[in-house]
Scaffold this active site. Structure first.
Site, PDB file in Angstrom:
ATOM      1  N   ASN A 148       4.718  -4.810  -5.978  1.00 49.98           N
ATOM      2  CA  ASN A 148       5.873  -4.129  -5.384  1.00 49.98           C
ATOM      3  C   ASN A 148       7.224  -4.736  -5.740  1.00 49.98           C
ATOM      4  O   ASN A 148       8.247  -4.068  -5.607  1.00 49.98           O
ATOM      5  CB  ASN A 148       5.701  -4.007  -3.871  1.00 49.98           C
ATOM      6  CG  ASN A 148       5.709  -5.338  -3.184  1.00 49.98           C
ATOM      7  OD1 ASN A 148       5.232  -6.320  -3.729  1.00 49.98           O
ATOM      8  ND2 ASN A 148       6.261  -5.394  -1.988  1.00 49.98           N
ATOM      9  N   LYS A 171      -0.553 -14.735 -13.130  1.00 52.94           N
ATOM     10  CA  LYS A 171      -1.447 -13.563 -13.156  1.00 52.94           C
ATOM     11  C   LYS A 171      -0.768 -12.471 -12.319  1.00 52.94           C
ATOM     12  O   LYS A 171      -0.866 -12.450 -11.102  1.00 52.94           O
ATOM     13  CB  LYS A 171      -2.798 -13.952 -12.537  1.00 52.94           C
ATOM     14  CG  LYS A 171      -4.009 -13.221 -13.041  1.00 52.94           C
ATOM     15  CD  LYS A 171      -3.929 -11.715 -13.046  1.00 52.94           C
ATOM     16  CE  LYS A 171      -4.182 -11.098 -11.682  1.00 52.94           C
ATOM     17  NZ  LYS A 171      -3.855  -9.640 -11.646  1.00 52.94           N
ATOM     18  N   GLY A 224       0.512 -11.029  -1.788  1.00 53.13           N
ATOM     19  CA  GLY A 224      -0.295  -9.820  -1.881  1.00 53.13           C
ATOM     20  C   GLY A 224      -0.851  -9.459  -0.525  1.00 53.13           C
ATOM     21  O   GLY A 224      -0.269  -9.798   0.511  1.00 53.13           O
ATOM     22  N   SER A 225      -2.000  -8.810  -0.539  1.00 50.50           N
ATOM     23  CA  SER A 225      -2.539  -8.278   0.711  1.00 50.50           C
ATOM     24  C   SER A 225      -3.283  -9.352   1.505  1.00 50.50           C
ATOM     25  O   SER A 225      -3.708 -10.383   0.968  1.00 50.50           O
ATOM     26  CB  SER A 225      -3.476  -7.119   0.399  1.00 50.50           C
ATOM     27  OG  SER A 225      -4.560  -7.592  -0.350  1.00 50.50           O
ATOM     28  N   GLY A 229      -5.561 -12.573   0.237  1.00 49.79           N
ATOM     29  CA  GLY A 229      -4.993 -13.873   0.606  1.00 49.79           C
ATOM     30  C   GLY A 229      -5.972 -14.732   1.386  1.00 49.79           C
ATOM     31  O   GLY A 229      -6.101 -15.931   1.137  1.00 49.79           O
ATOM     32  N   CYS A 280       7.097  -5.716   1.835  1.00 56.92           N
ATOM     33  CA  CYS A 280       6.376  -6.428   2.899  1.00 56.92           C
ATOM     34  C   CYS A 280       7.267  -6.624   4.114  1.00 56.92           C
ATOM     35  O   CYS A 280       6.785  -6.798   5.219  1.00 56.92           O
ATOM     36  CB  CYS A 280       5.890  -7.764   2.373  1.00 56.92           C
ATOM     37  SG  CYS A 280       7.206  -8.673   1.570  1.00 56.92           S
ATOM     38  N   GLN A 327      -2.543   4.382  -3.310  1.00 53.78           N
ATOM     39  CA  GLN A 327      -1.606   4.054  -2.230  1.00 53.78           C
ATOM     40  C   GLN A 327      -1.141   5.332  -1.533  1.00 53.78           C
ATOM     41  O   GLN A 327      -0.993   5.363  -0.310  1.00 53.78           O
ATOM     42  CB  GLN A 327      -0.413   3.277  -2.795  1.00 53.78           C
ATOM     43  CG  GLN A 327       0.588   2.807  -1.758  1.00 53.78           C
ATOM     44  CD  GLN A 327       0.029   1.782  -0.781  1.00 53.78           C
ATOM     45  OE1 GLN A 327      -0.553   0.784  -1.190  1.00 53.78           O
ATOM     46  NE2 GLN A 327       0.198   2.030   0.511  1.00 53.78           N
ATOM     47  N   GLU A 378      -1.033  -2.511   8.463  1.00 55.11           N
ATOM     48  CA  GLU A 378       0.031  -2.280   7.482  1.00 55.11           C
ATOM     49  C   GLU A 378      -0.285  -1.043   6.642  1.00 55.11           C
ATOM     50  O   GLU A 378      -1.374  -0.921   6.103  1.00 55.11           O
ATOM     51  CB  GLU A 378       0.160  -3.500   6.566  1.00 55.11           C
ATOM     52  CG  GLU A 378       1.303  -3.373   5.582  1.00 55.11           C
ATOM     53  CD  GLU A 378       1.387  -4.539   4.615  1.00 55.11           C
ATOM     54  OE1 GLU A 378       0.357  -4.898   4.009  1.00 55.11           O
ATOM     55  OE2 GLU A 378       2.486  -5.107   4.469  1.00 55.11           O
ATOM     56  N   GLU A 457       8.710 -20.171   0.526  1.00 56.80           N
ATOM     57  CA  GLU A 457       9.168 -19.931  -0.836  1.00 56.80           C
ATOM     58  C   GLU A 457      10.691 -19.885  -0.839  1.00 56.80           C
ATOM     59  O   GLU A 457      11.325 -19.651   0.178  1.00 56.80           O
ATOM     60  CB  GLU A 457       8.637 -18.589  -1.342  1.00 56.80           C
ATOM     61  CG  GLU A 457       7.128 -18.532  -1.390  1.00 56.80           C
ATOM     62  CD  GLU A 457       6.626 -17.481  -2.349  1.00 56.80           C
ATOM     63  OE1 GLU A 457       6.683 -17.723  -3.561  1.00 56.80           O
ATOM     64  OE2 GLU A 457       6.167 -16.426  -1.891  1.00 56.80           O
TER      65      GLU A 457
END
Ligand code: NAD
Length: 476
Positions: A148, A171, A224-225, A229, A280, A327, A378, A457
């Site tokens: 995304n 990746k 990610g999802s 995770g 997200c 999606q 979600e 992050e």
């Protein structure tokens, strides 16, 4: 265009290649992406491992020069890269250019961070002993990214990794090989020694375990999802490997009676539907106190219905398509689930446009309660619910009643309620009179509860993940 892997400074194609399809127009194939296998992933890890020591010994000036060059290249190609991003992922062109610009700024920021290294020099509790506390690179880091934010998320992992002296295996998500490849092309043009940055394209389920389980890879940063995770965290935990996860959200936006109506509607419109709701940090639960509820819903409906949904590159388009058929089906299914549980749905239907793409109207789902599935899980699409509540205290309780905790917002003119909300919201990021999505690149990003795991992050906080602390004692 063929998107290849970048391994040890060489472009490597593999036997199979899959088409990269424009979600705004499925007849538009951007290119074909090489699908690496375990062999290529292992080669990339070996290359990174061989290059890691050299890059760890590089000077701050070398790191600055490389990162600054990459940032400059990204910024000066922002139009073309933004167009590629919009074609590949479906964000509108201004959103695509905006994301690319942000990626450029991230590299510039971390270029500066490479020069601004700090440490501590302390006196020991013992006489004749000095102590210095410094940060060493982690070594080889594995970076796994979602579709995304196809250039910003790779940027906000790759840039700090390199700035703090690590070697990288990236990746990226299967749906967006073009942006990752374009970023790799720019990195390959820089003076970064070969092998320090490697790009491996292909299936996460196949390549992920090889990357995660290789003992030479010392840290994994994943966005990610939640299910992916959690699996990665379990694998890293078993190996005592450092891991950082950024995952899903069910972000609340509280609207209080005293909010400025137009501000609140603008904030909700942007937070819920821009980037097709595929953020997200998107506002997916609008928690509205009863005095403003009807006016807010009426005005938001009006604004939402006026949004221009069409080809991401079209003039004046405000919402592009959903990223792919899967999606889109998931979004429509959640709209149906909400209907079945008794909610009222405004919009939310699949629509057609001149080009064949994955288009849907944004959906506003009213008359919901926080225990409905639509408010628990979600969706990751242009779907927002409205939950009517009695007062501020109930709003905070409902906002926090979720397994996620990424971003939370409030629209109010009350300093008291804004202050209380900042203190009480169980989220890593809190917004007052601003959309839950849309953050700066020089400050920490991340969540609490089920949304995130590990250190933050971005900004200076990124050093926590990409370095390990060393305490050295010297006797004199
Ligand atoms: P995803 O989990 O399907 O894929 C993410 C990445 O993981 C991809 O590169 C994929 O190839 C890889 N992967 C898949 N299986 C793997 C495995 N077994 N081992 C290792 N890697 C594997 O997620 P997605 O659909 O690409 O992205 C959407 C999700 O990302 C949403 O849930 C969204 O909320 C989340 N997201 C979170 C943030 C954040 O910062 N919190 C930001 C953007 C997106």
């Amino acid at each position: 265009m063929d998107y290849q892997n970048l391994i040890d400074g060489a472009w490597v194609s593999c036997g199979t290649a899959v088409p990269n399809v424009n979600p705004s127009d499925t007849t538009d194939v951007l290119g074909h992406a090489a699908q690496a296998g375990i062999e290529e992933m292992t080669q990339a890890i070996s290359a990174a491992d061989a290059a890691a020591q050299g890059w760890a010994a590089s000077t701050p000036q070398q790191r600055f020069d490389v990162l600054d060059f990459i940032g400059t290249e990204i910024l000066s190609n922002a139009q073309a890269l933004g167009k590629l991003l919009s074609r590949e992922e479906g964000k509108t062109l201004p959103e695509g250019i905006g994301e690319v610009t942000r990626a450029g700024h991230i590299f510039k920021f971390f270029a500066g961070e490479a020069l601004r290294q700090t440490g501590d020099l302390l006196a020991s509790v013992r006489p004749g002993v000095g102590i210095d506390v410094t940060r060493d690179p982690m070594g080889v880091v594995g970076l796994i990214t979602p579709w995304n934010f196809p250039i910003a998320i790779p940027a906000w992992k790759v840039a700090p990794a390199l700035a703090y002296g690590n070697a990288v295996v990236l990746k990226p998500a299967e749906l967006v090989p073009g942006c990752a490849h374009a970023l790799a092309q720019i990195i390959a043009k820089s003076d970064l020694p070969k092998g320090v940055f490697n790009l491996v394209l292909g299936l996460g389920s196949e390549l992920g375990p090889t990357l995660i389980n290789d003992p030479r890879v010392t840290a994994i940063s994943f966005t990610g999802s939640v299910p992916t995770g959690r699996g990665i965290a379990a694998a890293c935990g078993a190996q005592l490997k450092k891991v950082q996860l950024e995952m899903g959200g069910k972000n609340p936006l509280v609207v209080l009676d005293d909010a400025d109506l137009e501000t609140a509607v603008e904030v909700a419109l942007n937070g819920s539907f821009f980037s097709t709701g595929q953020r997200c940090t998107a506002s997916s639960r609008l928690i509205v106190t009863q005095g403003i509820h009807d006016r807010f819903v009426a005005r938001l409906t009006e604004r939402m219905r006026a949004l221009k949904v069409d080809h991401a590159l079209g003039d004046g388009v405000q919402m592009g398509p959903v990223v792919d058929a899967r999606q889109l089906a998931q979004n429509l299914e959640y709209v149906q689930i909400a209907k079945d549980q008794g909610a009222q749905v405004i919009g939310g239907a699949r629509v057609t446009r001149e080009t064949e793409g994955f288009y849907m109207e944004p959906a506003l789902i009213t008359d919901t309660t926080n225990d409905m599935r639509i408010n628990r899980e979600e969706v990751f699409g242009p779907v927002a619910t409205v939950i009517k509540v009695a007062d501020f205290d109930t709003a905070v309780r409902v906002a926090n009643d979720t397994e996620f905790g990424l971003s939370a917002g409030i629209c109010t003119q009350s300093l008291k309620h804004a202050t209380l909300f900042k203190a009480q919201a169980q989220a890593g990021m809190v917004m007052v009179n601003l959309p839950t999505a849309g953050v700066d690149y020089h400050v920490p990003f991340g969540g609490t509860k089920g949304s995130s795991f590990g250190s933050r992050e971005q900004g200076r906080y990124a050093a926590e993940f990409y370095t390990k602390v060393k305490t050295a004692y010297t006797g004199v």
